[in-house]
Design a protein around this motif. Structure first.
Motif, PDB file in Angstrom:
ATOM      1  N   ARG A   1      51.768  20.798  53.529  1.00  0.00           N
ATOM      2  CA  ARG A   1      52.534  19.703  52.936  1.00  0.00           C
ATOM      3  C   ARG A   1      51.898  18.358  53.282  1.00  0.00           C
ATOM      4  O   ARG A   1      51.788  17.468  52.427  1.00  0.00           O
ATOM      5  CB  ARG A   1      53.980  19.745  53.423  1.00  0.00           C
ATOM      6  CG  ARG A   1      54.890  18.771  52.696  1.00  0.00           C
ATOM      7  CD  ARG A   1      56.215  18.649  53.404  1.00  0.00           C
ATOM      8  NE  ARG A   1      56.076  17.944  54.677  1.00  0.00           N
ATOM      9  CZ  ARG A   1      56.054  16.617  54.790  1.00  0.00           C
ATOM     10  NH1 ARG A   1      56.168  15.857  53.712  1.00  0.00           N
ATOM     11  NH2 ARG A   1      55.925  16.052  55.975  1.00  0.00           N
ATOM     12  N   ASP A   2      51.474  18.210  54.541  1.00  0.00           N
ATOM     13  CA  ASP A   2      50.820  16.957  54.934  1.00  0.00           C
ATOM     14  C   ASP A   2      49.516  16.744  54.167  1.00  0.00           C
ATOM     15  O   ASP A   2      49.159  15.595  53.844  1.00  0.00           O
ATOM     16  CB  ASP A   2      50.547  16.969  56.441  1.00  0.00           C
ATOM     17  CG  ASP A   2      51.829  16.886  57.259  1.00  0.00           C
ATOM     18  OD1 ASP A   2      52.867  16.492  56.689  1.00  0.00           O
ATOM     19  OD2 ASP A   2      51.793  17.226  58.460  1.00  0.00           O
ATOM     20  N   ARG A   3      48.802  17.833  53.885  1.00  0.00           N
ATOM     21  CA  ARG A   3      47.583  17.707  53.097  1.00  0.00           C
ATOM     22  C   ARG A   3      47.910  17.300  51.661  1.00  0.00           C
ATOM     23  O   ARG A   3      47.215  16.484  51.051  1.00  0.00           O
ATOM     24  CB  ARG A   3      46.826  19.038  53.094  1.00  0.00           C
ATOM     25  CG  ARG A   3      46.183  19.418  54.411  1.00  0.00           C
ATOM     26  CD  ARG A   3      45.011  18.506  54.723  1.00  0.00           C
ATOM     27  NE  ARG A   3      44.255  18.974  55.858  1.00  0.00           N
ATOM     28  CZ  ARG A   3      43.192  19.771  55.766  1.00  0.00           C
ATOM     29  NH1 ARG A   3      42.772  20.182  54.572  1.00  0.00           N
ATOM     30  NH2 ARG A   3      42.554  20.160  56.838  1.00  0.00           N
TER      31      ARG A   3
ATOM     32  N   GLY B   1      43.388  24.557  48.962  1.00  0.00           N
ATOM     33  CA  GLY B   1      42.469  25.672  49.205  1.00  0.00           C
ATOM     34  C   GLY B   1      41.661  25.462  50.466  1.00  0.00           C
ATOM     35  O   GLY B   1      41.478  26.370  51.277  1.00  0.00           O
ATOM     36  N   THR B   2      41.178  24.240  50.647  1.00  0.00           N
ATOM     37  CA  THR B   2      40.455  23.905  51.876  1.00  0.00           C
ATOM     38  C   THR B   2      41.377  23.991  53.089  1.00  0.00           C
ATOM     39  O   THR B   2      40.982  24.481  54.159  1.00  0.00           O
ATOM     40  CB  THR B   2      39.846  22.502  51.771  1.00  0.00           C
ATOM     41  OG1 THR B   2      38.982  22.444  50.629  1.00  0.00           O
ATOM     42  CG2 THR B   2      39.065  22.159  53.019  1.00  0.00           C
ATOM     43  N   GLY B   3      42.614  23.509  52.927  1.00  0.00           N
ATOM     44  CA  GLY B   3      43.563  23.568  54.038  1.00  0.00           C
ATOM     45  C   GLY B   3      43.873  24.985  54.470  1.00  0.00           C
ATOM     46  O   GLY B   3      43.978  25.273  55.670  1.00  0.00           O
ATOM     47  N   ILE B   4      43.997  25.894  53.508  1.00  0.00           N
ATOM     48  CA  ILE B   4      44.267  27.289  53.860  1.00  0.00           C
ATOM     49  C   ILE B   4      43.084  27.892  54.600  1.00  0.00           C
ATOM     50  O   ILE B   4      43.254  28.622  55.584  1.00  0.00           O
ATOM     51  CB  ILE B   4      44.595  28.094  52.588  1.00  0.00           C
ATOM     52  CG1 ILE B   4      45.978  27.688  52.056  1.00  0.00           C
ATOM     53  CG2 ILE B   4      44.554  29.593  52.858  1.00  0.00           C
ATOM     54  CD1 ILE B   4      46.364  28.393  50.772  1.00  0.00           C
TER      55      ILE B   4
ATOM     56  N   GLY C   1      42.479  29.211  59.517  1.00  0.00           N
ATOM     57  CA  GLY C   1      41.875  30.284  60.307  1.00  0.00           C
ATOM     58  C   GLY C   1      42.674  31.568  60.305  1.00  0.00           C
ATOM     59  O   GLY C   1      42.649  32.319  61.288  1.00  0.00           O
ATOM     60  N   LEU C   2      43.386  31.868  59.218  1.00  0.00           N
ATOM     61  CA  LEU C   2      44.209  33.064  59.153  1.00  0.00           C
ATOM     62  C   LEU C   2      43.350  34.296  58.888  1.00  0.00           C
ATOM     63  O   LEU C   2      42.339  34.238  58.191  1.00  0.00           O
ATOM     64  CB  LEU C   2      45.266  32.923  58.058  1.00  0.00           C
ATOM     65  CG  LEU C   2      46.249  31.761  58.225  1.00  0.00           C
ATOM     66  CD1 LEU C   2      47.202  31.694  57.051  1.00  0.00           C
ATOM     67  CD2 LEU C   2      47.024  31.890  59.530  1.00  0.00           C
ATOM     68  N   ALA C   3      43.783  35.423  59.443  1.00  0.00           N
ATOM     69  CA  ALA C   3      43.050  36.667  59.232  1.00  0.00           C
ATOM     70  C   ALA C   3      43.159  37.130  57.784  1.00  0.00           C
ATOM     71  O   ALA C   3      42.213  37.683  57.228  1.00  0.00           O
ATOM     72  CB  ALA C   3      43.579  37.753  60.171  1.00  0.00           C
TER      73      ALA C   3
END
Length: 231
Positions: free
Chosen positions: A162-164, A206-209, A213-215
């Motif tokens: 949301r901040d992004r 997309g960059t934020g996701i 660093g999620l598996a």
């Protein structure tokens, strides 16, 4: 909440596969774009040297403690009654009453079927708790180092996205719903073309996701609309 005057903008450009980008320690992630919903579906990154990043299991202390107390109390009471009968004392009244009821009632009795159904449901519930990990609010992160496991709370991940999103030009307000497999973003844009706002949100989020660093990076679905007109 007032109804919006314009429908949500969900159409995107032609289907394409975004460029492969770096996601830490040489891991690669591809983003697939769907033309129908403008939703990105990140492909999970290759396993790092730290090993498999599985979900965290819940200890479920309360169900385990309740079950242990019930089993302990029931077995202790039954053991005491059996020992009393062995010592030439009469059995407890509850056991005599239960034996009489079971001897008199047929197997198709509604009372027996109800008790059996409750026992089956409790058993199924315990089996589900035993074979499922729980802790659905935690998203496992990539294991870059052996022996180290980390997770990110879904609400914290939604707050980061949301901040992004609010930093994108033209975005007035954003609502993010972060699930285990998809991040759904609803944005309100008060100026600029909706196509341009959505494209910028696709890129930024997309960059934020990837940077979370999620598996198992979730897919992304972005919806942009105009604010409701007053009066």
């Amino acid at each position: 909440m007032t109804e919006p005057q314009e429908p949500e903008h969900r159409t995107g450009g032609p289907s394409a596969t975004g460029p492969v980008e770096e996601a830490g320690r040489g891991d690669l992630i591809e983003l697939d774009q769907s033309a129908s919903s403008a939703a990105y579906a990140p492909v999970p990154a290759r396993r790092a040297d730290g090993g498999r990043a599985g979900r965290f299991w819940s200890a479920r202390r309360i169900p385990a403690a309740v079950l242990a107390l019930v089993v302990l109390g029931g077995s202790g009471l039954l053991l005491y009654d059996v020992a009393a009968v062995r010592a030439d004392r009469p059995a407890m009244r509850w056991r005599r009453s239960l034996a009489d009821e079971l001897a008199r009632r047929p197997l198709e009795s509604a009372w027996l079927l109800g008790v059996a159904a409750v026992a089956v449901l409790i058993g199924l519930w315990l089996l589900v708790l035993a074979v499922t990990p729980g802790l659905r609010a935690l998203l496992p992160m990539r294991r870059d180092r052996p022996g180290v496991r980390a997770a990110l709370d879904r609400s914290a991940a939604a707050l980061v996205l949301r901040d992004r999103a609010v930093e994108v030009s033209g975005v007035q307000s954003v609502r993010v719903r972060m699930g285990r497999g998809r991040a759904v973003v609803h944005a309100v844009s008060h100026f600029r073309e909706l196509d341009d706002v959505r494209a910028d949100l696709d890129t930024v989020l997309g960059t934020g996701i990837r940077e979370l660093g999620l598996a198992r990076p979730p897919s992304l679905s972005v919806h942009v609309r105009r604010p409701a007109k007053k009066g």
